[in-house]
Write a protein that holds these residues in place. Structure first.
Motif, PDB file in Angstrom:
ATOM      1  N   GLN A   5       0.831  -1.203   0.000  1.00  0.00           N
ATOM      2  CA  GLN A   5       0.000   0.000   0.000  1.00  0.00           C
ATOM      3  C   GLN A   5       0.869   1.259   0.000  1.00  0.00           C
ATOM      4  O   GLN A   5       0.582   2.230  -0.704  1.00  0.00           O
ATOM      5  CB  GLN A   5      -0.930  -0.018   1.217  1.00  0.00           C
ATOM      6  CG  GLN A   5      -1.981  -1.106   1.151  1.00  0.00           C
ATOM      7  CD  GLN A   5      -2.699  -1.317   2.467  1.00  0.00           C
ATOM      8  OE1 GLN A   5      -2.210  -0.914   3.531  1.00  0.00           O
ATOM      9  NE2 GLN A   5      -3.859  -1.953   2.423  1.00  0.00           N
ATOM     10  N   GLU A   6       1.945   1.219   0.778  1.00  0.00           N
ATOM     11  CA  GLU A   6       2.875   2.352   0.812  1.00  0.00           C
ATOM     12  C   GLU A   6       3.522   2.575  -0.546  1.00  0.00           C
ATOM     13  O   GLU A   6       3.701   3.718  -0.983  1.00  0.00           O
ATOM     14  CB  GLU A   6       3.951   2.097   1.873  1.00  0.00           C
ATOM     15  CG  GLU A   6       4.846   3.290   2.123  1.00  0.00           C
ATOM     16  CD  GLU A   6       5.834   3.048   3.246  1.00  0.00           C
ATOM     17  OE1 GLU A   6       6.835   3.789   3.314  1.00  0.00           O
ATOM     18  OE2 GLU A   6       5.616   2.118   4.055  1.00  0.00           O
ATOM     19  N   THR A   7       3.847   1.488  -1.236  1.00  0.00           N
ATOM     20  CA  THR A   7       4.432   1.594  -2.574  1.00  0.00           C
ATOM     21  C   THR A   7       3.464   2.247  -3.550  1.00  0.00           C
ATOM     22  O   THR A   7       3.853   3.100  -4.352  1.00  0.00           O
ATOM     23  CB  THR A   7       4.831   0.191  -3.089  1.00  0.00           C
ATOM     24  OG1 THR A   7       5.787  -0.385  -2.193  1.00  0.00           O
ATOM     25  CG2 THR A   7       5.430   0.272  -4.492  1.00  0.00           C
ATOM     26  N   VAL A   8       2.187   1.855  -3.473  1.00  0.00           N
ATOM     27  CA  VAL A   8       1.169   2.451  -4.342  1.00  0.00           C
ATOM     28  C   VAL A   8       1.077   3.954  -4.100  1.00  0.00           C
ATOM     29  O   VAL A   8       1.034   4.751  -5.049  1.00  0.00           O
ATOM     30  CB  VAL A   8      -0.211   1.781  -4.111  1.00  0.00           C
ATOM     31  CG1 VAL A   8      -1.315   2.573  -4.811  1.00  0.00           C
ATOM     32  CG2 VAL A   8      -0.204   0.343  -4.627  1.00  0.00           C
ATOM     33  N   VAL A   9       1.058   4.359  -2.835  1.00  0.00           N
ATOM     34  CA  VAL A   9       0.970   5.783  -2.500  1.00  0.00           C
ATOM     35  C   VAL A   9       2.194   6.528  -3.024  1.00  0.00           C
ATOM     36  O   VAL A   9       2.072   7.638  -3.575  1.00  0.00           O
ATOM     37  CB  VAL A   9       0.844   5.981  -0.971  1.00  0.00           C
ATOM     38  CG1 VAL A   9       0.968   7.466  -0.615  1.00  0.00           C
ATOM     39  CG2 VAL A   9      -0.490   5.444  -0.479  1.00  0.00           C
ATOM     40  N   SER A  13       2.029   9.510  -5.635  1.00  0.00           N
ATOM     41  CA  SER A  13       2.580  10.808  -5.293  1.00  0.00           C
ATOM     42  C   SER A  13       3.532  11.307  -6.374  1.00  0.00           C
ATOM     43  O   SER A  13       3.480  12.468  -6.784  1.00  0.00           O
ATOM     44  CB  SER A  13       3.314  10.719  -3.949  1.00  0.00           C
ATOM     45  OG  SER A  13       3.858  11.963  -3.580  1.00  0.00           O
ATOM     46  N   ALA A  14       4.390  10.416  -6.868  1.00  0.00           N
ATOM     47  CA  ALA A  14       5.326  10.784  -7.940  1.00  0.00           C
ATOM     48  C   ALA A  14       4.580  11.068  -9.242  1.00  0.00           C
ATOM     49  O   ALA A  14       4.939  11.972 -10.000  1.00  0.00           O
ATOM     50  CB  ALA A  14       6.340   9.665  -8.145  1.00  0.00           C
ATOM     51  N   SER A  15       3.514  10.326  -9.497  1.00  0.00           N
ATOM     52  CA  SER A  15       2.764  10.458 -10.755  1.00  0.00           C
ATOM     53  C   SER A  15       2.042  11.788 -10.852  1.00  0.00           C
ATOM     54  O   SER A  15       2.092  12.458 -11.887  1.00  0.00           O
ATOM     55  CB  SER A  15       1.754   9.313 -10.888  1.00  0.00           C
ATOM     56  OG  SER A  15       2.407   8.056 -10.945  1.00  0.00           O
ATOM     57  N   LYS A  20      10.319  11.775 -10.836  1.00  0.00           N
ATOM     58  CA  LYS A  20      10.938  10.502 -11.181  1.00  0.00           C
ATOM     59  C   LYS A  20      10.894   9.550  -9.988  1.00  0.00           C
ATOM     60  O   LYS A  20      11.067   9.964  -8.845  1.00  0.00           O
ATOM     61  CB  LYS A  20      12.397  10.723 -11.606  1.00  0.00           C
ATOM     62  CG  LYS A  20      13.080   9.483 -12.167  1.00  0.00           C
ATOM     63  CD  LYS A  20      14.493   9.833 -12.616  1.00  0.00           C
ATOM     64  CE  LYS A  20      15.161   8.631 -13.280  1.00  0.00           C
ATOM     65  NZ  LYS A  20      15.313   7.483 -12.385  1.00  0.00           N
ATOM     66  N   VAL A  21      10.617   8.290 -10.264  1.00  0.00           N
ATOM     67  CA  VAL A  21      10.681   7.250  -9.238  1.00  0.00           C
ATOM     68  C   VAL A  21      12.075   6.650  -9.270  1.00  0.00           C
ATOM     69  O   VAL A  21      12.545   6.191 -10.307  1.00  0.00           O
ATOM     70  CB  VAL A  21       9.622   6.151  -9.480  1.00  0.00           C
ATOM     71  CG1 VAL A  21       9.766   5.032  -8.445  1.00  0.00           C
ATOM     72  CG2 VAL A  21       8.222   6.731  -9.444  1.00  0.00           C
ATOM     73  N   ASP A  22      12.764   6.662  -8.144  1.00  0.00           N
ATOM     74  CA  ASP A  22      14.139   6.171  -8.051  1.00  0.00           C
ATOM     75  C   ASP A  22      14.153   4.643  -7.996  1.00  0.00           C
ATOM     76  O   ASP A  22      13.639   4.040  -7.049  1.00  0.00           O
ATOM     77  CB  ASP A  22      14.817   6.746  -6.805  1.00  0.00           C
ATOM     78  CG  ASP A  22      16.321   6.478  -6.792  1.00  0.00           C
ATOM     79  OD1 ASP A  22      16.793   5.699  -7.638  1.00  0.00           O
ATOM     80  OD2 ASP A  22      17.011   7.046  -5.924  1.00  0.00           O
ATOM     81  N   ASP A  23      14.734   4.013  -9.030  1.00  0.00           N
ATOM     82  CA  ASP A  23      14.807   2.548  -9.083  1.00  0.00           C
ATOM     83  C   ASP A  23      15.527   1.969  -7.870  1.00  0.00           C
ATOM     84  O   ASP A  23      15.238   0.843  -7.439  1.00  0.00           O
ATOM     85  CB  ASP A  23      15.547   2.088 -10.347  1.00  0.00           C
ATOM     86  CG  ASP A  23      14.708   2.313 -11.596  1.00  0.00           C
ATOM     87  OD1 ASP A  23      13.696   3.026 -11.502  1.00  0.00           O
ATOM     88  OD2 ASP A  23      15.068   1.784 -12.656  1.00  0.00           O
ATOM     89  N   CYS A  24      16.459   2.728  -7.318  1.00  0.00           N
ATOM     90  CA  CYS A  24      17.280   2.221  -6.207  1.00  0.00           C
ATOM     91  C   CYS A  24      16.445   1.974  -4.949  1.00  0.00           C
ATOM     92  O   CYS A  24      16.839   1.190  -4.081  1.00  0.00           O
ATOM     93  CB  CYS A  24      18.407   3.200  -5.885  1.00  0.00           C
ATOM     94  SG  CYS A  24      19.560   3.439  -7.255  1.00  0.00           S
ATOM     95  N   LYS A  52       6.039   2.255 -16.349  1.00  0.00           N
ATOM     96  CA  LYS A  52       6.609   1.983 -17.672  1.00  0.00           C
ATOM     97  C   LYS A  52       8.073   2.427 -17.761  1.00  0.00           C
ATOM     98  O   LYS A  52       8.890   1.791 -18.435  1.00  0.00           O
ATOM     99  CB  LYS A  52       5.783   2.708 -18.735  1.00  0.00           C
ATOM    100  CG  LYS A  52       6.273   2.530 -20.161  1.00  0.00           C
ATOM    101  CD  LYS A  52       5.451   3.393 -21.106  1.00  0.00           C
ATOM    102  CE  LYS A  52       5.990   3.320 -22.526  1.00  0.00           C
ATOM    103  NZ  LYS A  52       5.232   4.216 -23.443  1.00  0.00           N
ATOM    104  N   LYS A  53       8.416   3.520 -17.081  1.00  0.00           N
ATOM    105  CA  LYS A  53       9.770   4.080 -17.173  1.00  0.00           C
ATOM    106  C   LYS A  53      10.774   3.411 -16.242  1.00  0.00           C
ATOM    107  O   LYS A  53      11.960   3.760 -16.249  1.00  0.00           O
ATOM    108  CB  LYS A  53       9.723   5.583 -16.883  1.00  0.00           C
ATOM    109  CG  LYS A  53       9.078   6.383 -18.005  1.00  0.00           C
ATOM    110  CD  LYS A  53       9.131   7.877 -17.734  1.00  0.00           C
ATOM    111  CE  LYS A  53       8.520   8.671 -18.885  1.00  0.00           C
ATOM    112  NZ  LYS A  53       8.561  10.133 -18.642  1.00  0.00           N
ATOM    113  N   LEU A  54      10.341   2.459 -15.439  1.00  0.00           N
ATOM    114  CA  LEU A  54      11.265   1.750 -14.556  1.00  0.00           C
ATOM    115  C   LEU A  54      12.242   0.918 -15.372  1.00  0.00           C
ATOM    116  O   LEU A  54      11.936   0.490 -16.500  1.00  0.00           O
ATOM    117  CB  LEU A  54      10.495   0.839 -13.599  1.00  0.00           C
ATOM    118  CG  LEU A  54       9.606   1.518 -12.550  1.00  0.00           C
ATOM    119  CD1 LEU A  54       8.803   0.475 -11.795  1.00  0.00           C
ATOM    120  CD2 LEU A  54      10.421   2.361 -11.590  1.00  0.00           C
TER     121      LEU A  54
END
Length: 412
Positions: A5-9, A13-15, A20-24, A52-54
């Motif tokens: 759930q935290e990952t979805v949020v 939030s980034a969207s 950018k979502v940091d792959d690390c 998609k950009k991951l």
């Protein structure tokens, strides 16, 4: 919240902020569950560009990615087709000199980075009641047909396009008796925006935020609200922050007597989305409030009142039992108390019945029929087994009691 759930949020939030979502920071993700949560919350289209950009190392497996892409493309095409249609509808209203105000999704989508990815299930428009027959003729000539009508709005359906909800009242007085002044104020304070080439009236920014909050309050009382409604609020506040007169807004929520709910709502947005809360709406005491935890829990369960008779997932039933056990320091209520709340749940008041039982709104005599209809519907649902339904019902008795305390705390 759990890790999924935290990952979805975090992705949401980034969207909405186009960051950018940091792959690390991504590892051991259960993409199947992430996708399911995003579908339940109706935000999978908003998340897709970031997923998609991951990098290939952390992307979902091909099967999930293909289905995510397919559903997003279909949804966005449908939204684009619908918004073009709404542009034609609004143009015809303008040509007929009918005053109308676009509401909710029609307005909020304009703030999203990719408008077509903010999906809508219908289009909400406010009109004057005296223009209803004119508007009805226009819609009938455009292939729409009337489906449902109540004391504040009428729904028009179309075989190819999304429904249109025509409102002459914004607020159901069964929920908020003190919000009536908004009906006049919203017409006095409007601004004009461009929706697909059509100049359209929308509420002032303060009234837009107020209406979003009132709408969520109604949904919270009835069944609950989700992440998309919260992201709408965050995006609207952050995009228009420099234009918002918070003193005026605070006066409005005090007139509507929902200041407690709004202050808590902004705290939920602060916790989930790290939104900066205006000083006038900030309450430090809420930072560790268990009631705020309960509201966040409801956001992911989509409203416990839905239950086996509505939208809530049975996955949340066990969590609800544990949560209530913790809230009450391990003390469960007596059998008499449980029985009282089970009866309340099985035989709700008329205004708490969903649209499926709309036939009771015009005639109180149909309430027993609606109760029977509701019980039969819940009993024969195949997505829950008998054991789950019993567990849910027992959990519901405790939950309703806690919900009642929560409503009183929020002064709803």
């Amino acid at each position: 919240m759990d890790i999924d759930q935290e990952t979805v949020v975090n992705f949401l939030s980034a969207s909405i902020r186009w960051k950018k979502v940091d792959d690390c920071n991504i590892s051991n993700i259960n993409w199947k569950r992430i996708f399911e949560i995003s579908k339940e919350q109706e935000i999978y289209t908003i998340l897709y560009p970031k997923v998609k950009k991951l990098s290939n190392a952390v992307k979902p497996e091909n099967e999930i990615m293909y289905e995510w892409k397919r559903k997003t493309i279909l949804a966005s095409l449908n939204q684009k087709k619908n918004i073009n249609r709404m542009s034609c509808v609004l143009k015809k209203f303008n040509q007929a000199r009918i005053s109308s105000i676009a509401l909710k999704g029609l307005v909020i989508r304009e703030f999203y980075p990719i408008k077509e990815l903010r999906t809508m299930s219908d289009s909400d428009i406010l009109i004057h009641i005296e223009d209803l027959e004119k508007v009805k003729r226009i819609l009938l000539n455009m292939g729409y047909f009337q489906k449902h009508k109540d004391s504040k709005h009428v729904v028009f359906l179309h075989k190819q396009y999304l429904p249109i909800e025509l409102h002459w009242l914004l607020i159901d007085k069964n929920y908020f008796t003190k919000a009536g002044y908004l009906e006049k104020d919203v017409w006095k304070n409007v601004q004009s925006i461009n929706i697909c080439g059509t100049n359209t009236l929308v509420p002032s920014i303060e009234n837009q935020i107020l209406y979003l909050c009132l709408h969520m309050a109604v949904h919270f009382l009835y069944s609950g609200f989700g992440l998309r409604q919260l992201s709408d609020l965050v995006l609207l506040v952050e995009s228009e922050r420099n234009k918002i007169n918070w003193d005026i807004f605070y006066k409005k929520i005090r007139k509507c007597k929902i200041q407690n709910f709004v202050i808590v709502l902004f705290e939920v947005c602060r916790r989930l989305f790290r939104m900066d809360v205006p000083y006038i709406l900030y309450n430090k005491k809420l930072e560790n409030s268990q009631y705020v935890d309960m509201i966040i829990h409801n956001v992911f369960s989509r409203g416990i009142y839905g239950g086996i008779y509505g939208k809530a997932s049975m996955n949340s039933v066990g969590d609800n039992v544990l949560m209530l056990h913790n809230v009450n320091n391990g003390k469960f209520y007596t059998c008499i108390a449980r029985l009282k709340y089970i009866i309340k749940f099985l035989f709700p008041r008329r205004y708490k019945l969903s649209k499926r039982y709309s036939y009771v709104k015009g005639n109180r005599a149909f309430i027993p029929i609606a109760w029977l209809h509701r019980l039969i519907y819940g009993f024969f649902r195949k997505d829950f087994n008998i054991k789950q339904k019993i567990l849910f019902l027992l959990a519901q008795a405790d939950f309703l009691r806690e919900q009642e305390k929560l409503f009183k705390w929020l002064e709803l």
